[in-house]
Write a protein that holds these residues in place. Structure first.
Motif: not given
Length: 467
Positions: A97-111
């Protein structure tokens, strides 16, 4: 060469990222693929057997080394880095139902790390992986439900990173769905006994083409400055002889390539597509509205992988291997340790053929040499890799400067060693950076610069003037 030419490298999450149980990530289809030895395919399991080794679980551990690795890319002067996002890190089961915030934050850090060094991210949304749960629940890309689920995932990451990512590629080597004997990476599909493989293949292809177009339509609503590309496994091929039948066989060999790019660029199934459907006696469903989506969701640039070339004809005496491909051996070419024919001029020919057909900007998104490297004195003396890349980059520059091909970037495969997609082995290495892992994932994971590191650094620094 244009001053803003994008020099860089490319990799895929399933071969590089690792961290498969961290940060709330769900299982991907790659996580149940057991490692294999040279010449064999990985064994696909229904679930994880603790007694088996699964290479993608650790890969070469970008998850824990991303800062160090990106610093190495920056040291080489990379202007761009093509990478993929792991869908199951964002939606662990694919239909959550909702995205995984930890996963989104990982790619935030990568970008953020990439942008700190002014490295342009080029993001592939689907690079031979998908949540395993979608295979178990829906049968993978057999099911039309995959369109909306994949578009929802794409919208989530495009909205999240709209100020960090400009270039998006929808599906990696999308035409390899027609080439793979078992399209597990491409579509999460293992053909079942008794089913019509051709119809399943064409139906999955249609769903992916609609999903690609719909993703582009939605992406342009999020940010009108986004640039969208396809990604084609390009098969440079020559007729065995000038006999008309050999020439016709060459024509037929190219149909699966043009099938996908025709739709993604021209926004419709063309005569070439209908011809291939008829030859294959393919049947698949097209729902109302699908053709309008294809028409409105065309790409901005054509990207493709190029490693080698093959020969096609009636009487092939010796076969040769390639990237998911096989064909005839060309007596005028040398081969790699994996039997892939080395053909730099074939890249120039390919660039010309593609550009003549489509007249849109091109991007070489994969090109590299897999080899067994000897680690010695804390480095690898890989002149063979330098020679391969030098000749291909020279062909690329000739296509741009002498043939006036509009090509805006080149990302070699892969700047830091990764596991093989086909076997999961480490010994087939591509990188400028050696990673201390063996075929069973044993080692320190430490990074070491190869001889080719400083060579490519000079290529980038001089914008291709010194190669």
């Amino acid at each position: 060469m244009r001053e803003d030419f994008l020099w860089g490298g490319a990799s895929a999450a399933n071969q590089y990222e690792g961290g498969y149980q961290e940060g709330g990530r769900g299982l991907s289809i790659n996580d149940v693929e057991q490692g294999a030895s040279h010449g064999q395919s990985r064994i696909i399991h229904d679930c994880i057997d603790e007694k088996c080794y699964y290479p993608s679980h650790q890969a070469t551990d970008f998850y824990h080394h991303y800062q160090e690795d990106i610093a190495l890319l920056a040291e080489m002067g990379f202007r761009c880095y093509r990478m993929s996002i792991c869908w199951s890190r964002i939606y662990p089961h694919g239909d959550d139902e909702i995205p995984n915030e930890e996963g989104l934050q990982f790619y935030d850090r990568v970008f953020d790390e990439l942008l700190k060094y002014e490295i342009e991210p080029i993001v592939t949304l689907h690079h031979f992986e998908m949540p395993l749960a979608l295979v178990k629940k829906y049968g993978g890309w057999r099911n039309r439900k995959m369109i909306d689920l994949s578009v929802r995932y794409a919208k989530t990451v495009m909205e999240r990173y709209q100020n960090k990512v400009k270039y998006w590629i929808t599906f990696n080597e999308i035409n390899s769905l027609f080439i793979a004997e078992v399209p597990w990476h491409q579509a999460g599909i293992i053909y079942q006994e008794g089913e019509n493989k051709t119809d399943v293949m064409f139906q999955a292809a249609h769903y992916q083409l609609v999903a690609s177009a719909k993703t582009i339509i939605e992406g342009r609503k999020i940010n009108s400055q986004f640039q969208f590309g396809n990604m084609i496994l390009y098969n440079c091929c020559y007729a065995m002889t000038c006999h008309p039948l050999d020439q016709m066989m060459l024509h037929d060999k190219l149909l699966p390539i043009y099938y996908f790019s025709d739709v993604q660029i021209r926004g419709k199934y063309t005569n070439t597509c209908f011809s291939y459907q008829k030859r294959m006696n393919a049947h698949f469903d097209i729902e109302e509205g699908d053709l309008e989506i294809l028409r409105n969701g065309v790409i901005d640039f054509y990207s493709f992988s190029y490693y080698s070339s093959l020969v096609e004809g009636r009487e092939i005496e010796q076969s040769a291997d390639g990237n998911l491909l096989d064909g005839g051996k060309n007596p005028y070419l040398e081969t790699t340790q994996w039997g892939w024919q080395i053909d730099p001029l074939g890249l120039r020919i390919s660039l010309n053929l593609i550009y003549d057909r489509y007249q849109i900007p091109l991007f070489v998104s994969e090109n590299g040499l897999g080899a067994v490297d000897e680690f010695k004195n804390n480095t690898v003396y890989d002149n063979y890799r330098i020679d391969y890349l030098r000749q291909h980059i020279q062909a690329l520059i000739a296509a741009i400067e002498e043939d006036f091909i509009d090509c805006f970037g080149y990302t070699m495969w892969s700047p830091i060693d990764i596991i093989s997609a086909g076997t999961g082995e480490m010994k087939k290495r591509y990188g400028f950076v050696y990673v201390d892992y063996d075929d069973l994932g044993q080692g320190s994971g430490q990074r070491y610069k190869k001889q080719s590191f400083s060579w490519y650094q000079k290529v980038v620094q001089t914008n291709g003037k010194e190669i």
